[in-house]
Design a protein around this motif. Structure first.
Motif, short mmCIF file in Angstrom:
data_model
loop_
_atom_site.label_atom_id
_atom_site.label_comp_id
_atom_site.label_asym_id
_atom_site.label_seq_id
_atom_site.Cartn_x
_atom_site.Cartn_y
_atom_site.Cartn_z
N LYS A 47 67.78 97.29 -37.59
CA LYS A 47 66.63 97.17 -36.69
C LYS A 47 66.47 95.69 -36.40
O LYS A 47 66.00 94.91 -37.22
CB LYS A 47 65.36 97.72 -37.33
N ALA A 50 63.35 91.79 -31.09
CA ALA A 50 63.21 92.06 -29.66
C ALA A 50 64.02 91.02 -28.88
O ALA A 50 64.10 89.85 -29.25
CB ALA A 50 61.75 92.01 -29.25
N THR A 52 65.41 89.91 -24.65
CA THR A 52 65.20 90.08 -23.21
C THR A 52 66.55 90.29 -22.55
O THR A 52 67.49 89.51 -22.74
CB THR A 52 64.51 88.84 -22.60
N LYS A 62 61.97 93.09 -21.79
CA LYS A 62 61.97 92.78 -23.22
C LYS A 62 62.01 94.10 -23.99
O LYS A 62 61.20 95.00 -23.76
CB LYS A 62 60.73 91.98 -23.61
N VAL A 63 62.99 94.20 -24.91
CA VAL A 63 63.19 95.48 -25.61
C VAL A 63 63.34 95.26 -27.11
O VAL A 63 63.85 94.22 -27.57
CB VAL A 63 64.46 96.20 -25.08
N ASP A 64 62.87 96.25 -27.88
CA ASP A 64 63.18 96.31 -29.30
C ASP A 64 64.56 96.94 -29.45
O ASP A 64 64.99 97.77 -28.63
CB ASP A 64 62.15 97.16 -30.04
N THR A 65 65.29 96.57 -30.52
CA THR A 65 66.66 97.04 -30.68
C THR A 65 66.84 97.78 -32.00
O THR A 65 66.30 97.38 -33.04
CB THR A 65 67.65 95.86 -30.63
N THR A 120 64.29 99.98 -26.68
CA THR A 120 62.97 100.50 -26.30
C THR A 120 62.11 99.35 -25.78
O THR A 120 61.93 98.34 -26.47
CB THR A 120 62.27 101.15 -27.51
N PRO A 121 61.58 99.44 -24.56
CA PRO A 121 60.74 98.36 -24.02
C PRO A 121 59.55 98.08 -24.94
O PRO A 121 58.92 99.00 -25.48
CB PRO A 121 60.28 98.90 -22.67
N THR A 122 59.26 96.80 -25.12
CA THR A 122 58.10 96.43 -25.93
C THR A 122 56.80 96.74 -25.21
O THR A 122 55.75 96.90 -25.85
CB THR A 122 58.16 94.93 -26.27
N ASP A 123 56.86 96.83 -23.89
CA ASP A 123 55.70 97.23 -23.10
C ASP A 123 55.51 98.74 -23.26
O ASP A 123 56.30 99.54 -22.77
CB ASP A 123 55.93 96.87 -21.63
N LYS A 124 54.46 99.17 -23.97
CA LYS A 124 54.25 100.58 -24.27
C LYS A 124 54.05 101.41 -23.01
O LYS A 124 54.26 102.64 -23.03
CB LYS A 124 53.05 100.74 -25.20
#
Length: 376
Positions: A47, A50, A52, A62-65, A120-124
């Motif tokens: 995991k 984040a 970009t 911007k995404v979580d990986t 997964t985008p960090t922007d919910k």
């Protein structure tokens, strides 16, 4: 059923300041499921932070990986396993090891490397999800079946996948991972890392060496690639040999090639060729230096703008002239054709046939004849 897990070598766990697990790295692990499925290799779960990244519409996101990787994995599914074994006890399974083949019947995959990344985008508020996958495998084959009954073997396999999904029927643009520093997103595998460097949406499978045999009756070999590009399905093949043998009679092709595009409407553009042979008949024999077939009903003129297909290094250019659904373009040619009817007659020469629309959309047909030298 029963599941067992064995670890060989090291296991590493890294946690952040809150105690959340960030990474698990297994240098060598063995998994067995009900004495039917055996998996051994290196694995890693990560995991990451984040990042970009740019999508194919040139929008920065911007995404979580989260990633999963595997290295030098050997899989056996069947009875009489585990089949794969470290016979020379050097700490790894490779070509120098001798499998435990006695009593093993099933499917064996060797030298498999996997890199899977989920973003997964960090922007919910952004519910898009992005997935990238690369699978490399040295070999996949059936084992334990007599080779004079059935053989099926794939060597040098490459699978690529890069896609995006969203809340609507129209998928969002996929990620352009090649824009990241280093040319892509690096995935830990428990061995050497794999870089995912896709430029856009992709689904492809390439096999550099395919071997299929059925009871010494049908033999097929060659390199094949399949890819979904946008709304098109693309197929390419090279160095294809396909033959049927019955007693002393054989018929087939050698040095075969194929370029095929099927669009979203189901229309087809095709270009194929090879060397044809037919031998073993007491009264006749046929050989052709080269035979070529072209077909197109897509409405796209690939002769004006050839399409260079390259799927996993398997290459062929599509250059067929335009044709439509109501008036498809069809061309067949044979060069170096020789037909022997015993010792009484030999027919040789070149032949071609072409049918398709002209510049005014009207059908035209043209052909050339064989030369007919004879000997009596």
């Amino acid at each position: 059923y029963e599941i067992s897990l064995g670890l060989v070598g090291s296991e590493m766990c890294i946690r952040d300041s809150t105690g959340s697990l960030l990474k698990v790295d297994l240098g060598d692990a063995t998994l067995a499921v009900s004495s039917f499925i055996y998996v051994r290799g290196g694995f890693a779960f990560t995991k990451g932070p984040a990042i970009t990244v740019t999508d194919t519409a040139d929008t920065e996101i911007k995404v979580d990986t989260l990633s999963f990787g595997a290295s030098n994995v050997h899989v056996f599914a069947g009875v009489g396993g585990p089949y794969w074994t470290d016979s020379n006890e050097d700490g790894q399974i490779d070509a120098s090891d001798t499998p435990l083949s006695d009593g093993a019947v099933g499917i064996a995959l060797g030298g498999v490397d996997v890199a899977l990344a989920m973003f997964t985008p960090t922007d919910k508020a952004n519910t898009s999800r992005y997935t990238s996958l690369k699978v490399l495998a040295t070999t996949a084959k059936f084992v334990g079946i007599p080779t004079d009954t059935f053989t099926f073997e794939l060597n040098d396999i490459t699978v690529g996948y890069n896609a995006a999904t969203g809340p609507t029927a129209t998928d969002p643009p996929s990620l352009k991972l090649s824009t990241l520093t280093g040319g892509g997103f690096e995935v830990a595998t428990g061995g050497d890392p794999i870089t995912l460097g896709f430029d856009g949406s992709l689904l492809s499978v390439a096999v550099a060496d395919v071997k299929l045999g059925i009871a010494n009756f049908v033999q097929i070999s060659g390199a094949f690639g399949f890819s979904k590009s946008g709304s098109e399905l693309q197929v390419v093949a090279s160095n294809v040999a396909a033959g049927i043998t019955v007693g002393g009679f054989s018929v087939g092709i050698n040095s075969g090639t194929l370029a095929l595009v099927i669009n979203s409407a189901g229309n087809v553009a095709l270009e194929a060729g090879g060397t044809f042979y037919m031998t073993g008949l007491e009264f006749a024999g046929v050989t052709v230096t080269s035979v070529a077939l072209q077909y197109n009903n897509t409405g796209t003129d690939y002769s004006a703008t050839p399409l260079a297909l390259d799927i996993g290094g398997i290459k062929k250019t599509l250059s067929v002239a335009s044709g439509s659904l109501t008036s498809p373009y069809v061309a067949l040619s044979a060069t170096g054709l020789t037909f022997n009817l015993g010792t009484a007659l030999t027919i040789s020469g070149d032949f071609s046939f072409e049918k398709g629309p002209d510049s005014n959309g009207l059908d035209t047909v043209s052909y050339t004849h064989l030369t007919l030298p004879t000997k009596r």
